[in-house]
Scaffold this motif. Structure first.
Motif, PDB file in Angstrom:
ATOM      1  N   ASP A  48       0.831  -1.205   0.000  1.00  0.00           N
ATOM      2  CA  ASP A  48       0.000   0.000   0.000  1.00  0.00           C
ATOM      3  C   ASP A  48       0.866   1.255   0.000  1.00  0.00           C
ATOM      4  O   ASP A  48       0.574   2.221  -0.702  1.00  0.00           O
ATOM      5  CB  ASP A  48      -0.933  -0.025   1.210  1.00  0.00           C
ATOM      6  CG  ASP A  48      -1.960   1.076   1.169  1.00  0.00           C
ATOM      7  OD1 ASP A  48      -2.471   1.361   0.072  1.00  0.00           O
ATOM      8  OD2 ASP A  48      -2.262   1.633   2.243  1.00  0.00           O
ATOM      9  N   SER A  51       2.446   1.708  -3.409  1.00  0.00           N
ATOM     10  CA  SER A  51       1.415   2.160  -4.339  1.00  0.00           C
ATOM     11  C   SER A  51       1.121   3.647  -4.163  1.00  0.00           C
ATOM     12  O   SER A  51       0.970   4.377  -5.143  1.00  0.00           O
ATOM     13  CB  SER A  51       0.142   1.342  -4.130  1.00  0.00           C
ATOM     14  OG  SER A  51      -0.887   1.826  -4.929  1.00  0.00           O
ATOM     15  N   SER A  55       1.849   6.486  -6.940  1.00  0.00           N
ATOM     16  CA  SER A  55       0.730   7.298  -7.407  1.00  0.00           C
ATOM     17  C   SER A  55       1.092   8.781  -7.368  1.00  0.00           C
ATOM     18  O   SER A  55       0.783   9.525  -8.297  1.00  0.00           O
ATOM     19  CB  SER A  55      -0.505   7.031  -6.552  1.00  0.00           C
ATOM     20  OG  SER A  55      -1.570   7.833  -6.985  1.00  0.00           O
ATOM     21  N   ARG A 108       9.755  -1.710  -8.952  1.00  0.00           N
ATOM     22  CA  ARG A 108       9.177  -3.009  -8.610  1.00  0.00           C
ATOM     23  C   ARG A 108      10.084  -4.080  -9.025  1.00  0.00           C
ATOM     24  O   ARG A 108      10.693  -4.831  -8.885  1.00  0.00           O
ATOM     25  CB  ARG A 108       7.825  -3.200  -9.286  1.00  0.00           C
ATOM     26  CG  ARG A 108       6.810  -2.244  -8.744  1.00  0.00           C
ATOM     27  CD  ARG A 108       5.488  -2.416  -9.423  1.00  0.00           C
ATOM     28  NE  ARG A 108       4.615  -1.336  -9.014  1.00  0.00           N
ATOM     29  CZ  ARG A 108       3.458  -1.101  -9.565  1.00  0.00           C
ATOM     30  NH1 ARG A 108       3.020  -1.828 -10.526  1.00  0.00           N
ATOM     31  NH2 ARG A 108       2.728  -0.108  -9.143  1.00  0.00           N
TER      32      ARG A 108
END
Length: 108
Positions: A48, A51, A55, A108
């Motif tokens: 989370d 992410s 973002s 990633r």
């Protein structure tokens, strides 16, 4: 500019954000109630966090490139009826998203 148009847009964004917060809190509460493994909770929180950071990177890149495109439009004295104006804005958004995709795949 018609500021009356901003009211429903702001209301919609507030509703969407409220729903997201409620769904996230329910998920975390259910995880706590079911005594999920500590590793599962840590991995979900880390995913989370990554992410959220990515973002912010995505929107930062897109908005920065759109700002540069608007600056270029102003410097070239283009108006809103010119197709080059729209092409420049869409290209700047696309380049921002492609740059985000490239950086996100490296992270990633």
């Amino acid at each position: 500019m018609d500021f009356a148009l901003l009211i429903p847009i702001t209301f919609f964004l507030a509703v969407v954000l409220t729903i997201k917060i409620i769904v996230d809190s329910r998920l975390r509460r259910r995880l706590a109630e079911t005594n999920a493994s500590e590793d599962l909770i840590k991995s979900m929180l880390q995913a989370d966090e990554v992410s959220r950071r990515l973002s912010a990177l995505k929107w930062g890149l897109v908005l920065t490139l759109l700002g540069l495109a608007f600056g270029l439009i102003s410097a070239l004295h283009l108006d809103s009826n010119n197709p080059g104006t729209w092409g420049l804005l869409i290209a700047a958004s696309g380049i921002g998203l492609l740059a985000y995709h490239t950086i996100a795949n490296r992270v990633r």
